[in-house]
Design a protein around this motif. Structure first.
Motif, PDB file in Angstrom:
ATOM      1  N   PRO A   5       0.820  -1.205   0.000  1.00 46.82           N
ATOM      2  CA  PRO A   5       0.000   0.000   0.000  1.00 46.82           C
ATOM      3  C   PRO A   5       0.853   1.254   0.000  1.00 46.82           C
ATOM      4  N   ILE A   6       0.452   2.215  -0.779  1.00 46.00           N
ATOM      5  CA  ILE A   6       1.234   3.449  -0.921  1.00 46.00           C
ATOM      6  C   ILE A   6       0.671   4.521  -0.004  1.00 46.00           C
ATOM      7  N   ARG A   7       1.575   5.185   0.720  1.00 46.25           N
ATOM      8  CA  ARG A   7       1.183   6.299   1.568  1.00 46.25           C
ATOM      9  C   ARG A   7       2.054   7.482   1.219  1.00 46.25           C
ATOM     10  N   MET A   8       1.438   8.585   0.886  1.00 44.13           N
ATOM     11  CA  MET A   8       2.200   9.795   0.587  1.00 44.13           C
ATOM     12  C   MET A   8       2.633  10.449   1.897  1.00 44.13           C
ATOM     13  N   LEU A   9       3.877  10.831   1.963  1.00 48.87           N
ATOM     14  CA  LEU A   9       4.398  11.525   3.127  1.00 48.87           C
ATOM     15  C   LEU A   9       4.821  12.924   2.714  1.00 48.87           C
ATOM     16  N   SER A  10       4.167  13.916   3.248  1.00 47.03           N
ATOM     17  CA  SER A  10       4.583  15.280   2.964  1.00 47.03           C
ATOM     18  C   SER A  10       5.896  15.543   3.664  1.00 47.03           C
ATOM     19  N   ALA A  11       6.589  16.581   3.233  1.00 45.46           N
ATOM     20  CA  ALA A  11       7.859  16.944   3.868  1.00 45.46           C
ATOM     21  C   ALA A  11       7.635  17.246   5.340  1.00 45.46           C
ATOM     22  N   ALA A  12       6.531  17.908   5.646  1.00 44.87           N
ATOM     23  CA  ALA A  12       6.239  18.253   7.039  1.00 44.87           C
ATOM     24  C   ALA A  12       5.968  17.013   7.863  1.00 44.87           C
ATOM     25  N   ALA A  13       5.213  16.063   7.273  1.00 51.69           N
ATOM     26  CA  ALA A  13       4.890  14.840   8.003  1.00 51.69           C
ATOM     27  C   ALA A  13       6.125  14.013   8.256  1.00 51.69           C
ATOM     28  N   LEU A  14       6.981  13.916   7.237  1.00 49.78           N
ATOM     29  CA  LEU A  14       8.207  13.143   7.401  1.00 49.78           C
ATOM     30  C   LEU A  14       9.100  13.787   8.451  1.00 49.78           C
ATOM     31  N   ALA A  15       9.172  15.111   8.425  1.00 50.83           N
ATOM     32  CA  ALA A  15       9.995  15.803   9.421  1.00 50.83           C
ATOM     33  C   ALA A  15       9.451  15.570  10.817  1.00 50.83           C
ATOM     34  N   ALA A  16       8.128  15.587  10.950  1.00 52.80           N
ATOM     35  CA  ALA A  16       7.528  15.372  12.265  1.00 52.80           C
ATOM     36  C   ALA A  16       7.767  13.956  12.749  1.00 52.80           C
ATOM     37  N   MET A  17       7.679  12.986  11.837  1.00 51.19           N
ATOM     38  CA  MET A  17       7.869  11.590  12.209  1.00 51.19           C
ATOM     39  C   MET A  17       9.280  11.325  12.661  1.00 51.19           C
ATOM     40  N   ASN A 167      11.403   4.278  -5.605  1.00 55.13           N
ATOM     41  CA  ASN A 167      12.002   4.853  -6.815  1.00 55.13           C
ATOM     42  C   ASN A 167      12.305   6.335  -6.641  1.00 55.13           C
ATOM     43  N   ASP A 168      11.472   7.010  -5.865  1.00 55.38           N
ATOM     44  CA  ASP A 168      11.642   8.435  -5.620  1.00 55.38           C
ATOM     45  C   ASP A 168      11.332   8.681  -4.148  1.00 55.38           C
ATOM     46  N   TYR A 169      12.336   9.049  -3.364  1.00 50.67           N
ATOM     47  CA  TYR A 169      12.139   9.224  -1.928  1.00 50.67           C
ATOM     48  C   TYR A 169      11.170  10.351  -1.607  1.00 50.67           C
ATOM     49  N   GLY A 170      10.954  11.239  -2.552  1.00 51.95           N
ATOM     50  CA  GLY A 170      10.036  12.348  -2.336  1.00 51.95           C
ATOM     51  C   GLY A 170       8.621  12.077  -2.803  1.00 51.95           C
ATOM     52  N   ASP A 171       8.405  10.943  -3.483  1.00 50.86           N
ATOM     53  CA  ASP A 171       7.081  10.645  -4.030  1.00 50.86           C
ATOM     54  C   ASP A 171       6.896   9.135  -4.077  1.00 50.86           C
ATOM     55  N   LEU A 172       6.296   8.577  -3.032  1.00 50.70           N
ATOM     56  CA  LEU A 172       6.134   7.126  -2.940  1.00 50.70           C
ATOM     57  C   LEU A 172       5.135   6.576  -3.952  1.00 50.70           C
ATOM     58  N   GLU A 173       4.340   7.444  -4.589  1.00 52.95           N
ATOM     59  CA  GLU A 173       3.414   6.966  -5.612  1.00 52.95           C
ATOM     60  C   GLU A 173       4.139   6.451  -6.850  1.00 52.95           C
ATOM     61  N   LYS A 174       5.431   6.743  -6.961  1.00 49.80           N
ATOM     62  CA  LYS A 174       6.216   6.252  -8.101  1.00 49.80           C
ATOM     63  C   LYS A 174       6.673   4.810  -7.899  1.00 49.80           C
ATOM     64  N   GLY A 175       6.285   4.234  -6.775  1.00 48.79           N
ATOM     65  CA  GLY A 175       6.499   2.809  -6.584  1.00 48.79           C
ATOM     66  C   GLY A 175       7.880   2.445  -6.042  1.00 48.79           C
TER      67      GLY A 175
END
Length: 226
Positions: A5-17, A167-175
């Protein structure tokens, strides 16, 4: 192949995590940290190369030849020291400890990741904070997802373990793509500085840690004593 399952992580969310509580420590607290390896007062000691880990009370302190590097300290970090092991990052050998936390099980800790301290000039002066870098399990697992969501490992057909990276650490929708594969039973996944996954497998009765070599093949880089 069953898709993750793909989950998009915004920069803010990743920073908070990935917030590092140690940045709030005062200079006085960091300076007051123990710098010399105690000769007594510990209940367990592990050494590997130039590194030493000591269980002192409920906390685990890690040292190199210059003094303390980090120690566990919060409720989700403390617990008995299981093992100290070294993992490579380029030409460097990095110390990791495995701690059995009452709530979260076996957790791998190391020093603050460079990505987290880039430009902050804190990694060398901060001799306190340990960073949660992965999970290890006493029993075989079907799938383990890293806390960043950038890597995961799956057991395939009971014999192979496959590690995948985004494939792209900034966009998990790219698989995800296959990073490497190895034989064995999946027992853990450890990261260093986002980009570097190590998989933990049980093979021939031993707990082994592997990474991808320069050709993309799996190579063993450490063992863990459980």
């Amino acid at each position: 192949m069953k898709k993750m399952p793909i989950r998009m992580l915004s920069a803010a969310a990743l920073a908070a995590m990935l917030t590092v509580p140690g940045f709030a420590h005062s200079a006085e607290e960091s300076a007051a940290a123990t710098t010399a390896i105690p000769a007594s007062g510990f209940v367990k000691k592990e050494t590997d190369g130039a590194f030493t880990a000591l269980q002192i009370g409920k906390k685990v302190h890690v040292y190199n030849e210059n003094g303390q590097i980090f120690h566990t300290q919060e409720l989700n970090q403390i617990g008995p020291l299981v093992d100290l092991f070294l993992l490579p990052d380029g030409s460097k050998q990095l110390p990791f400890i495995l701690v059995n936390n009452e709530e979260n099980g076996l957790i791998a800790f190391t020093d603050l990741w460079p990505h987290l301290t880039s430009g902050l000039n804190t990694s060398a002066s901060n001799t306190i904070d340990a960073y949660d870098s992965g999970r290890v399990f006493y029993t075989p697992q079907d799938k383990i997802i890293s806390k960043t969501g950038l890597h995961y490992a799956e057991q395939k057909n009971g014999q192979k373990v496959v590690v995948y990276s985004a494939n792209d650490y900034g966009d998990l929708e790219k698989g995800y793509r296959e990073a490497f594969r190895t034989d064995g039973q999946l027992r853990g996944l450890i990261l260093y500085d986002y980009k570097h996954p190590y998989v933990v497998v049980e093979k021939e009765g031993r707990i082994r840690v592997l990474q991808a070599d320069s050709t993309g093949a799996a190579e063993q880089v450490a063992t863990i004593n459980l």
